[in-house]
Design an enzyme around this catalytic site. Structure first.
Site: not given
Ligand code: GLA
Length: 389
Positions: A66, A170
């Site tokens: 990340s 979503d």
């Protein structure tokens, strides 16, 4: 988000060139907490993204890096167990786990992930990470899946791996959204319709800065209340297999058999499903005043019957609807904080944002982040553009 910069970051970190796949965030215009009882929703994809860059490894490891957290997590693909750690890596690891469960063989890889979807704001940062990961890993595996299966797989990652009890909305719109369109989704059949948004309005998202997290208690508590109410109606009323089928008469007939909380939560959902259909009509007629009124009713129902707003968000909505250029405003997403969605006359959007920020700061001492967002492409359309380049 800048794909070229992410490709460079990946090369710097892993020493290899990779390929980028992206997925947006989403905002829901109307239809809240209806998805997990087979109901109707009307979200759109927005101008925030997660980018996942992947390159191959020679061994059987999955390495997730990340750039947001400057942190790396590595696991053995073949022996991967369901082992959530309450960590950002649960989302991509969950997708990898679901791909394996679906029989899709993914070889060793390095993946860099970066996103600019605000966290805990109700704009689907988690679905954005899941879908970007799925698109990148499917490409890496040389596999494709239809929209419904990508969305369902990513939802499973969230439900069964991360352990958050979300519905399908979503992941579906983040995967299948389209520029300049809102999506009316039937969460039972997964049939959907893309509806044009008139150019005379802009969608403004205002962040109350009160954080919400689907993975923690409140969302799940509401869902439990809804599901126990639904179970009563399904048992008592012939022909009702999900709350989606129930009318207000069905609910009233069962009132004494459920808790007052379940009654109110279910009433919100039944009335909300009707509002989504009316909102569709309003959009098709370009009647944004009618659309705005439905948003106002939806907010009141979410606040009073569903009990999932909060004081700051209510203040933000009250300020917004006082502005002459605002057609409608309501809370969006799972609730208990997060963002409002506002439909605003395009020509006056600057004035709107300025006034709302000033008045919200005066009322609460909080500075709201406000974004004007177009309806954007979902991950499948983004991939098609990349392939065409
Ligand atoms: C969260 C969940 C969705 C949906 C909304 C409420 O965003 O992830 O599935 O239930 O809340 O409409």
């Amino acid at each position: 988000m800048d794909d070229a910069r992410m490709l460079r970051a990946h090369r710097e970190h892993f020493g290899q060139d990779g390929r980028a796949s992206s997925a947006p965030g989403r905002v829901n215009l109307i239809g809240e907490h209806t998805d997990y009882t087979g109901g109707l929703v009307m979200p759109m994809a927005i101008d925030f993204q997660t980018v996942a860059v992947v390159s191959s490894r020679q061994d059987d490891r999955a390495v997730f890096y990340s750039t947001n957290f400057d942190e790396e997590v590595s696991l053995e693909i073949t022996s991967q167990q369901r082992a959530p750690k309450d960590h950002w890596s649960d989302y991509p690891a969950g997708v990898l786990w679901c791909l394996a469960q679906a029989g899709i063989k993914v070889g060793g890889f390095d993946m860099s992930l970066e996103g600019d979807v605000p966290l805990g704001a109700g704009l689907s940062s988690s679905a954005s990470v899941e879908v970007a990961t799925a698109m990148a890993l499917l490409r890496h595996a040389g596999a494709t899946l239809p929209l419904e299966e990508i969305a369902t797989l990513c939802r499973r990652a969230e439900n069964e791996y991360v352990g958050a009890k979300s519905g399908i909305m979503d992941q579906f719109v983040v995967t299948g959204g389209q520029a300049e369109r809102a999506m009316l989704l039937d969460c039972r059949s997964l049939a959907y319709e893309l509806l044009p948004l008139p150019p005379s309005v802009k969608i403004v998202i205002c962040n109350s800065m009160v954080k919400h997290a689907v993975a923690t208690g409140e969302y799940g508590d509401r869902r439990d209340e809804v599901e126990s109410g639904q179970a009563v109606i399904v048992r008592e009323r012939p022909g009702v297999t999900m709350l989606r089928d129930a009318t207000i008469d069905d609910l009233n007939a069962c009132r004494s058999l459920m808790t007052e909380a379940s009654f109110l939560r279910c009433r919100h959902i039944i009335t909300e499903n009707s509002r989504v259909l009316e909102a569709r009509e309003a959009l098709l007629q370009g009647n944004m005043a009618a659309f705005g009124q439905l948003m106002a009713q939806a907010h009141a129902s979410f606040r009073d019957d569903f009990g999932a707003s909060c004081a700051e968000v209510d203040t933000l909505v009250e300020i917004a609807v006082r502005q002459p250029e605002c057609f409608g405003a309501r809370i969006t997403g799972g609730g208990f904080g997060g963002c409002t969605v506002n439909v605003v006359r395009a020509a006056d959007v600057g004035r709107f944002v300025e006034t709302v920020r000033r008045e919200y700061a005066a009322a609460t001492d909080i500075t709201a982040d406000c974004f004007v967002s177009k309806a954007c492409d979902g991950a499948i359309a983004l991939l098609a553009h990349e392939a065409a380049q």
